[in-house]
Design a protein around this motif. Structure first.
Motif, PDB file in Angstrom:
ATOM      1  N   SER A  93       0.935  -1.010  -0.108  1.00  0.00           N
ATOM      2  CA  SER A  93       0.091   0.072   0.001  1.00  0.00           C
ATOM      3  C   SER A  93       0.901   1.011   0.011  1.00  0.00           C
ATOM      4  CB  SER A  93      -1.020  -0.090   1.268  1.00  0.00           C
ATOM      5  OG  SER A  93      -0.046  -0.312   2.558  1.00  0.00           O
ATOM      6  N   GLN A 111      -2.785  -7.313   0.906  1.00  0.00           N
ATOM      7  CA  GLN A 111      -2.046  -6.178   0.132  1.00  0.00           C
ATOM      8  C   GLN A 111      -1.429  -6.724  -0.999  1.00  0.00           C
ATOM      9  OE1 GLN A 111      -0.165  -3.066   2.162  1.00  0.00           O
ATOM     10  NE2 GLN A 111      -1.922  -2.462   3.451  1.00  0.00           N
ATOM     11  N   HIS A 168      -3.801  -7.572  -3.651  1.00  0.00           N
ATOM     12  CA  HIS A 168      -4.451  -6.372  -4.359  1.00  0.00           C
ATOM     13  C   HIS A 168      -3.481  -5.585  -5.141  1.00  0.00           C
ATOM     14  CE1 HIS A 168      -8.635  -6.787  -3.215  1.00  0.00           C
ATOM     15  NE2 HIS A 168      -8.308  -7.545  -2.184  1.00  0.00           N
ATOM     16  N   ARG A 213      -3.894  -4.378  -9.108  1.00  0.00           N
ATOM     17  CA  ARG A 213      -3.777  -2.911  -9.745  1.00  0.00           C
ATOM     18  C   ARG A 213      -2.700  -2.943 -10.525  1.00  0.00           C
ATOM     19  NH1 ARG A 213      -4.743  -2.168  -4.035  1.00  0.00           N
ATOM     20  NH2 ARG A 213      -7.068  -1.729  -3.676  1.00  0.00           N
ATOM     21  N   TYR A 248     -11.929   3.593   1.600  1.00  0.00           N
ATOM     22  CA  TYR A 248     -12.494   2.261   1.673  1.00  0.00           C
ATOM     23  C   TYR A 248     -13.740   2.574   1.940  1.00  0.00           C
ATOM     24  CZ  TYR A 248     -13.697  -2.517   2.231  1.00  0.00           C
ATOM     25  OH  TYR A 248     -14.421  -3.712   2.132  1.00  0.00           O
ATOM     26  N   GLN A 267      -9.758   3.056  -4.831  1.00  0.00           N
ATOM     27  CA  GLN A 267     -10.455   2.366  -3.759  1.00  0.00           C
ATOM     28  C   GLN A 267      -9.822   1.034  -3.086  1.00  0.00           C
ATOM     29  OE1 GLN A 267     -14.860   1.349  -4.623  1.00  0.00           O
ATOM     30  NE2 GLN A 267     -14.462  -0.787  -3.691  1.00  0.00           N
ATOM     31  N   ALA A 268      -9.233   1.449  -1.894  1.00  0.00           N
ATOM     32  CA  ALA A 268      -8.311   0.232  -1.638  1.00  0.00           C
ATOM     33  C   ALA A 268      -9.189  -0.699  -1.009  1.00  0.00           C
ATOM     34  CB  ALA A 268      -7.644   0.832  -0.182  1.00  0.00           C
ATOM     35  N   GLU A 269      -8.432  -2.109  -0.684  1.00  0.00           N
ATOM     36  CA  GLU A 269      -8.945  -3.104  -0.268  1.00  0.00           C
ATOM     37  C   GLU A 269      -9.531  -3.213   1.124  1.00  0.00           C
ATOM     38  OE1 GLU A 269      -6.104  -2.668  -1.440  1.00  0.00           O
ATOM     39  OE2 GLU A 269      -4.343  -4.043  -0.604  1.00  0.00           O
ATOM     40  N   ASP A 270      -8.951  -2.444   2.065  1.00  0.00           N
ATOM     41  CA  ASP A 270      -9.579  -1.925   3.212  1.00  0.00           C
ATOM     42  C   ASP A 270      -8.753  -0.805   3.857  1.00  0.00           C
ATOM     43  OD1 ASP A 270      -6.786  -2.616   4.202  1.00  0.00           O
ATOM     44  OD2 ASP A 270      -7.406  -4.396   5.019  1.00  0.00           O
ATOM     45  N   GLU A 271      -9.037  -0.392   4.998  1.00  0.00           N
ATOM     46  CA  GLU A 271      -8.529   0.974   5.721  1.00  0.00           C
ATOM     47  C   GLU A 271      -7.145   1.041   6.011  1.00  0.00           C
ATOM     48  OE1 GLU A 271     -11.230  -0.785   6.432  1.00  0.00           O
ATOM     49  OE2 GLU A 271     -12.975   0.828   6.469  1.00  0.00           O
ATOM     50  N   LEU A 272      -6.738  -0.183   6.138  1.00  0.00           N
ATOM     51  CA  LEU A 272      -5.025  -0.423   6.472  1.00  0.00           C
ATOM     52  C   LEU A 272      -4.406   0.069   5.229  1.00  0.00           C
ATOM     53  CD1 LEU A 272      -6.289  -2.776   8.327  1.00  0.00           C
ATOM     54  CD2 LEU A 272      -4.121  -3.112   8.896  1.00  0.00           C
ATOM     55  N   ALA A 273      -4.845  -0.478   4.002  1.00  0.00           N
ATOM     56  CA  ALA A 273      -4.460  -0.245   2.788  1.00  0.00           C
ATOM     57  C   ALA A 273      -4.675   1.397   2.230  1.00  0.00           C
ATOM     58  CB  ALA A 273      -5.026  -1.030   1.737  1.00  0.00           C
ATOM     59  N   SER A 292     -11.951  -8.528  -0.666  1.00  0.00           N
ATOM     60  CA  SER A 292     -11.218  -7.161  -0.407  1.00  0.00           C
ATOM     61  C   SER A 292     -10.608  -7.273   1.084  1.00  0.00           C
ATOM     62  CB  SER A 292     -12.187  -6.031  -0.527  1.00  0.00           C
ATOM     63  OG  SER A 292     -12.333  -5.829  -1.918  1.00  0.00           O
ATOM     64  N   ILE A 293     -11.403  -6.740   2.047  1.00  0.00           N
ATOM     65  CA  ILE A 293     -10.720  -6.576   3.488  1.00  0.00           C
ATOM     66  C   ILE A 293     -10.425  -8.004   4.135  1.00  0.00           C
ATOM     67  CG2 ILE A 293     -13.097  -6.509   4.417  1.00  0.00           C
ATOM     68  CD1 ILE A 293     -11.864  -4.360   6.367  1.00  0.00           C
TER      69      ILE A 293
END
Ligand SMILES: Cc1ncc(C[n+]2csc(CCOP(=O)(O)OP(=O)(O)O)c2C)c(N)n1
Ligand SMILES: Cc1ncc(C[n+]2csc(CCOP(=O)(O)OP(=O)(O)O)c2C)c(N)n1
Ligand code: SF4
Ligand code: SF4
Ligand SMILES: [Mg+2]
Ligand SMILES: [Mg+2]
Lengths: 350, 632, 632, 350
Positions: free
Chosen positions: A91, A121, A124, A128, B228, B262-268, D116-117
């Motif tokens: 990220s 991560q 993902h 991307r 996210y 748009q990330a995979e979650d908030e950490l990302a 995702s998450i």
């Protein structure tokens, strides 16, 4: 650290096209264990950057946490580095890349950093197709926390603690291909002849380039039981191709007879030559690549070399159409709509 | 007779298109120059559950929520019973009389206004969808007659709304008229609660806090947004995307001068934001409670590695998933000290869409100036509701404060500074000042004594100088890390080096106190022995309550803090009063905790007024609490 | 002449096998009945960097770290210079004289003891590895002669250590003798610092906090451990695994009465722990700062959904990655209020391995009794160093307190309670009391009025009754969730229901204050006007400093809190004193913040004594700070 | 919610072997959108549990956050449920399962919650072969947060917001096979005939059973552009097998002629019958399963049915040798070594 690195330089070191000697690409003295596979990989990165005539300050070194993630301090002293938090390098690299598409992003991670805490991560960043090199120094264990099994430790292998690993190991290369990575290679930290050209090819690839490098942890994962030990890997290695970096562009051939030589022209015109070993090997064919990896796995072999590459690829910036000028170089005039626009907007809100 | 002073509640079913119809009503009152404030009370669900829309009309300009419903539009059978009970004596109950009311709806103290909405629409329209949608427009028409809203105003809104789809205008106008006609014929209009045209709004606008935050990021030059989805923060990034598409696409190339991921979650999401800021691009994310919790580790990295980061926290009712579509101010303690170890983060507290716009822009300057994460603490009430607010303003001469970032020339000058030994070189380029000018004319460069040190405290303000990757071929490179390092960025486990570093961070914190937005004071000089502190969305009801009290001769000095850490002026206000009421929308008096921790004041003088049931705090509630306490 | 009162520091290279040799030295002093305390000061690295081992010998029983080195074993060239400087005047510098000392090592005020360690070993051993390892044993032998340590004691230790590998005993003894022989011949032994046999330790043991935590979990009946490796908490789970293999394998089946899972990260680790506790198995995890940050979201779920959870936080130097191998008490504020929204978590503060054992066990009772996460706040110093501590004790009559868990019979009784209407049925089974007995003889069941409600406050203590999956075919099932729910576990967005629920949680918090371990007071009744508060590993140096002060006639009342939230007795101590020194090992006075937030006391009377450079706090430091403040 | 569920019961409902009528397996009234695919899946779960004669209180319903993750409230009212946090259901289910191996763990998740998450936990719960059903209600979007694309949204499909999804979609079934899942099925929420037997088979599988169910979001993902809409899915569906649950044990045949009928005997003796459609289809062959999925994907088809199953499998409990008695049923006497052991230990520490 109390270490001081010797500043003695051999006078007659050869210079690259930029006039730099290889030591210009080195980093601080490593604090890893003597004989750690990771140091060998750092050396290969130094050599590759020198050979590619890269300006070190145009490279950003990204990593997570672990012995492997410490290495950005041990190569390219003239590059900025970001030793972030455990498992979240992808990220941070994504943000950095979005900010400035003109740099080369070299991400270093470990198998714990990638396959356990960083799995989400990792998946993902591949999706991307971020334009970066993602190199995993894969030792099948958590070196820095003293040798626990990682998710890439093969079932049945013994950790230093003596306990036998029970779970199916995650094959990062195979996973990367499954997820649509456009450059997937595998190598061994002790094999510079193969590793350096792979690193150069990865740095020349215009999208996400993944290299899974088996890198034995001499301290915690080098007992006979382990499938990541020097001995085991040496015995079971099977090279898919002899590599030889040729800096002249060639036409790309999709199919070629067995036993012949295949030249893959990468986006920037540089060429990697592959000597085909297996009968039906085609590095452009995703499915056969997946099958080859699956089969080699069943045979308990580690397939090394460039497993799969899709030279024409669309990276994140192209997908989201960001300006060619790095976003971090834009100024007020490019970015701020100003008071007139705001007056119009206010009017529309009455 | 209540002119321009009443509350209307719409009780609808989620997902039946009532939202846009109800918004028409608010906008009409607004355009008649009368202060108005709408509140959405919606479920955490997509379709079929009860949703309410409360509109307060207030000549006096009270924009907080008010208890007691004067007129209810009750078109949701699920919640009808409760809605019926909520109408206060003397009020009006508007319902769909296509079917008779169930037994039990027999209140004597309210007026029943039955309109056969379904019947009227079925008679007029054939398509089921139209029948559904126009029902809403019909009751708006009815209200315009009942409450004396100028029909022309509504007509204009319809015209604007369907610009481009002109053929939709006529049927909508017709629907309005059906409502008007029916009530004119069956009730004497207008009622004794009604709207009268005024000119009380000047050039004010009707805008939501989340839209204002998104726009603020555009004006501040944010180029990278990573996020996210999470209610109620999603519309911040939606707004950023909308305005970016409008203002940030290069006319020649057609390419974007921004990137949204748009990330995979908030950490990302926050990891991307830190990577981008680290690399010199202004970047932000928006989230709500659960996301803030997930961002803890990265926030600690940002504090310790000194990476600028802008985070917009649109607070909702916690803890955990809590009530995702209800409001609260309950992330304060976590946001202030997020992450393990000794960490502190500057917070900004906007209280209006205008401040959402300004403070989001300020947050970027602050976080680059201070090289640390800055968190904008807004909430669902402010973010997702429209509010009457001052027009947005931007000074075109304003320059972004990118903070202490060294250029390639400056790095060379630092190096040469040592070579030629002497400490004065007029030729030497200066360092960036707050306004981006070369305010500090070069001398500081000499203080590096020939060698750049990422964590040297050159200016004695605790803020070091940073460099961005790619700036200079041979100078200024270093490894950013969350582990302990010396002044030159080299990893160290030396206790003294560690202490020097965290003591500098503490000094930086002191510097921050005077840089964050200063409190707003309601009096020239302190006049009362007791004071009151409120922040964020409590502003509307707090101001109203203070008015109610002063009408009774109870005068309180008031301060509205707008930033954290607290400055000297904040401290002075606290020490100048014997007793201070602290109004918050959380259970645990979190803001009061910040005051105690940071200022070490005697807690006994800080009296809490706490509303935390997820609904916006009301003036009556504040009035009762303060009055009750003073009585003792 | 210093008998049983000196500090020896070993300066080694990480990964050269010095650790076990140095431990021999500590154990020998321990077995001579003299109080001793070792501290590992090691790098966040695996091999090749400097590592130190400091041993304090103290007849008076002072077990805190002390500044000033009396004798140093300096066998690491990397750190030799600093080590040389650290020896205080009159001290001894023991080095490998195989090569001459570099120039500059010419202090007059210390005695140089050169021993040709390498030469001696090269002469004796051929194998390189042996030469390396035995060097360490040789200097231990030398020390035994220099410091008058009984050789027989060392011999026994060697014999025990190599039980099973007997042929290793002889070469080790030989190595010891080489050292003894050399120093006897070249220096007059013993030195004026030396060890004399005493009987000061009674039945005390030498044990580490992390081992004690792991063992405590075994005794408390923990069956599921989920974790992610992180220094310095890793050895907690290692110990649990070791003792589980010893005590928890079913003799007949050979199967495990426990499960340990190395999770993929800390979010997963605590998720597993919550899942297991939710399902009725005692489960725990251990982590350190970065892991605690990642667990924030789940901790909020545990608080709000009321799921028991035991977390052991072995604190290290933060923020962020900080200094992973240094100690600190700096996760306190985050742990106490972890997660967004209004959240609070009980904390336990062990100060010795014995308390690590006891409090880990207590944590399971507390978290099941309170149905909330409980965090044991230990640190690297306590966890990873051996400490002289009281022998561990367990009362075999002790029953686990599983808290308010309803059985199938109780659920049936609740239902039938309504059917036959009457409120008294002697036949009705009781509810579990604190000691697992049927203390509350059944009446509460009637208060359910025929219907089980997961979140009803039956006992007016804020603690509801839970059911475990699979208990009863038709009764007691509900959906656990992090969103707002009514007393019967049904999802709701009703403001009143939400408030009732969080007010009950606040009541539960008050209940917790009297259930957590109570403070330890150092006096029968308060005698002084000033007091001192310290907790965790500050205990050793704090007690010593208080002694130093009282020798000067400065008397302070002392309290050592052991649990959070704070009880009435804690509050009374604070209000009974004009000024209170709060000793902490963090920069921001985090424990002091808890006192202010929870008790709302006048902060000005709380004077902080803060050590935060990553090294354990010393008595001298505390003494200086308090003295200095009193002087003012 | 103000909804009240009608308590009217049809008198003549058939009973299963336990004497329960199907309504005994129902849940509270759904608050999802009318026509939401998820409700269809809940109904299938109810039917499957009734047909399998399962005791509802012996089932634990686990979920994360999302419209899909709300459904545990809408089936099996007599089962405990845990509606945990977003993306972390696998870890909570793992802990619950470790505590009591005697219950059936039914995990429900969404594509956002999983792909995702939740990706990291999804990968690792597969690796541990946790004995559970993991069902993803896959609508290619984030329903509860109003329709953003999820990672399973196919590249090129349009979200309600109108923006076109740019990224390669993650194929969860294919990923699960790659990672070594021992039961991988795919179906469609509107196809009860196929879904109910699959759910029954999954609940009977003695390890990790994954079902990816395409479940259109009628509100946000049902526009023509989307590849998860009813219409699209119906058009492109291709069934690998006709299912028919036969509760009598049969011998397992690994290879069988095309066009014939294959009966797979599951660990608990129950049998699923497959009618082979494709020439070289073998549900026991992992690699051909992977290829089949890859190919169907290339053809833009969604392969439904039981893609891969490995009936003999070792779950987490067997791997780590936990006692056959549920850990949550052990008492002081089983768990506490007592004071004598402690005395010995103390002695060893002096
Ligand atoms: C959030 C968090 N959890 C745990 C740790 C502790 N930790 C440091 S490195 C590491 C694993 C390293 O393994 P790997 O990535 O394989 O790197 P290696 O040391 O093997 O090269 C762990 C668990 C951490 N630093 N942060
Ligand atoms: C930590 C966290 N981040 C974000 C959210 C907001 N959120 C709720 S549901 C959801 C996504 C749901 O998508 P999916 O899992 O596909 O379920 P669906 O609604 O489509 O069935 C999100 C992002 C949350 N609840 N928690
Ligand atoms: S522990 Fe292993 S991975 Fe770490 S530095 Fe040593 S050899 Fe390398
Ligand atoms: S929004 Fe979509 S997923 Fe959610 S309930 Fe409605 S239809 Fe189903
Ligand atoms: Mg590793
Ligand atoms: Mg979805």
């Amino acid at each position: 650290m109390t270490y001081v690195k010797s500043t003695f330089r051999h006078p007659g070191l050869p210079k690259n096209e930029l006039g730099y000697t290889v030591d210009y690409y080195e980093g601080s003295l490593s604090t890893l264990c003597a004989g750690c596979g990771h140091d060998g990989i750092s050396a290969a990165i130094v050599q590759a950057c020198w050979e590619l005539n890269i300006e070190p300050h145009k490279v950003a070194k990204m990593s997570g946490i672990g012995c492997s993630s410490k290495t950005p301090a041990y190569f390219l002293n003239n590059s900025h580095g970001f030793n972030s938090v455990h498992g979240r390098m992808p990220s941070v690299a994504t943000g950095a890349n979005l900010a400035n598409r003109d740099l080369i992003y070299f991400g270093v991670s470990g198998d714990g950093d990638t396959a356990s805490i960083g799995m989400g991560q990792f998946v993902h960043v591949i999706r991307r197709n971020l334009n970066m090199v993602y190199l995993v120094m894969n030792n099948g264990c958590y070196g820095l926390t003293k040798g626990q099994d990682s998710a890439t430790a093969d079932a049945g292998s013994k950790s230093k603690a003596g306990s036998v690993n029970l779970f199916e190991s995650i094959d990062l290369a195979s996973l990367a291909i499954e997820l649509g990575a456009t450059f997937v290679a595998q190598s061994f930290s002790g094999d510079k002849g193969q590793l350096i050209p792979l690193v150069k090819a990865a740095m020349s690839h215009p999208g996400f380039a993944f290299i899974n490098v088996i890198s034995p942890c001499v301290t915690f994962n080098n007992n006979p039981g382990s499938t990541k030990s020097y001995d085991y890997v040496r015995e079971h290695m099977e090279t898919t191709a002899l590599m030889d970096f040729v800096p002249i562009a060639r036409e790309i051939k999709a199919n070629y007879e067995e036993g012949s030589r295949e030249n893959l022209t990468l986006h920037d015109g540089s060429v990697i030559s592959l000597r085909k070993l297996e009968k039906d090997w085609d590095p452009l064919d995703r499915i056969s690549a997946m099958n080859a990896v699956q089969k080699s796995r069943i045979n308990g072999e580690i397939l090394t070399g460039l497993l799969y590459v899709h030279p024409e690829t669309t990276d994140l910036h192209e997908m989201i159409k960001t300006s060619d000028r790095p976003l971090n170089s834009l100024s007020e005039s490019d970015l701020c709509p100003g008071s007139d626009a705001l007056a119009k907007l206010n009017a529309s809100l009455r | 007779m209540a002119i321009n002073d009443f509350v209307v509640r719409f009780a609808n079913v989620n997902g039946t298109g009532s939202a846009s119809a109800n918004a028409l009503f608010t906008k009409a009152v607004f355009r008649m120059g009368v202060p108005v404030t709408p509140k959405n009370i919606f479920p955490s669900n997509i379709q079929g559950l009860p949703t309410w829309y409360e509109v307060r009309v207030s000549e006096k300009g009270h924009l907080g929520r008010r208890e007691g419903i004067d007129l209810i539009v009750a078109v949701n059978p699920q919640s009808m019973k409760k809605d019926y009970a909520d109408v206060h004596a003397g009020g009006y109950f508007l319902y769909d009389s296509s079917k008779p009311l169930p037994p039990g709806y027999v209140r004597e103290d309210i007026t029943h206004i039955g309109i056969p909405l379904m019947a009227l629409c079925n008679a007029e329209y054939t398509d089921a969808r139209q029948r559904q949608l126009f029902k809403n427009i019909v009751y708006i028409g009815a209200l315009s007659a009942l409450l004396d809203i100028e029909f022309a105003v509504l007509e204009n809104q319809i015209a604007e709304q369907f610009k481009g789809k002109e053929k939709l205008i006529e049927p909508n106008i017709k629907a309005l008229n059906i409502g008007v006609k029916y009530v004119r014929e069956n009730f004497d209009c207008p009622l004794d609660i009604r709207v009268e045209r005024r000119d009380l709004l000047g050039d004010k606008i009707l805008f939501s806090g989340n839209s204002a935050c998104g726009l603020g990021a555009i004006y501040a030059g944010a180029t990278v947004a990573a996020w996210y989805p999470i209610t109620p923060s999603t519309s911040v990034v939606d707004a950023f995307a909308k305005y970016a598409a409008k203002y940030r696409v290069d006319p020649e190339t057609g390419k974007n001068n921004y990137a949204i991921v748009q990330a995979e979650d908030e950490l990302a999401a926050i990891g991307m934001v830190m990577g981008a800021n680290w690399n010199g691009a202004r970047s932000f994310t928006a989230t709500s409670g659960p996301g803030l919790s997930l961002m803890n580790e990265f926030l600690g990295l940002g504090y310790f590695a000194e990476v600028p980061t802008v985070l917009i926290d649109v607070q909702r009712t916690g803890p955990s998933t809590g009530m995702p579509t209800r409001t609260q101010q309950s992330d304060i303690l976590l946001a202030a000290y997020a992450s393990h170890g000794d960490t502190k983060h500057p917070l900004l507290f906007p209280a209006s869409p205008k401040e959402c716009f300004e403070m989001t822009a300020d947050a970027f300057d602050l976080s680059e100036r201070l090289q640390t994460p800055v968190i904008v603490m807004t909430d669902l009430d402010l973010g997702m509701n429209d509010h009457v607010t001052e027009p947005l303003a931007w000074d075109d001469s304003r320059r972004y404060d990118r903070g202490k970032v060294l250029t390639s020339e400056q790095l060379d000058a630092i190096a040469s500074g040592s070579m030629n030994g002497n400490g004065r070189r007029t030729s030497s380029p200066g360092l960036p000042g707050r306004d981006g000018s070369d305010e500090t004319a070069g001398e500081p460069l000499q203080q590096f004594r020939g060698k750049f040190g990422r964590y040297l405290d050159i200016d004695d303000d605790g803020i070091p100088y940073r460099t961005i990757a790619g700036t200079n071929a041979t100078r200024g490179a270093f490894v950013t890390r969350g582990s302990s390092r010396d002044e030159y960025g080299t990893y160290t486990e030396d206790g003294d080096a560690y202490r020097r570093n965290v003591d500098r961070l503490a000094k930086k914190w002191a510097t921050a106190a005077e840089l964050v937005p200063q409190p707003h004071f309601y009096q020239e000089a302190n006049a009362a022995k007791d004071g009151v502190i409120f922040f964020g969305t409590s502003i509307f009801s707090a101001e109203e309550a203070i008015g109610m009290l002063s009408e009774e001769g109870i005068h309180l000095d008031a301060m509205r803090p707008r930033g954290f850490p607290f400055s000297k002026r904040f401290r002075d206000f606290v020490s100048a009063h014997d007793r201070i009421f602290v109004i918050e929308q959380n259970r645990d008096a979190q803001f009061r905790s910040l005051i105690m921790i940071e200022l070490g004041v005697d807690a006994s003088k800080l009296v809490s007024v706490l509303n935390y049931d997820g609904t916006p705090i009301t003036a009556d509630f504040i009035y009762r609490k303060i009055k009750g306490n003073l009585a003792r």
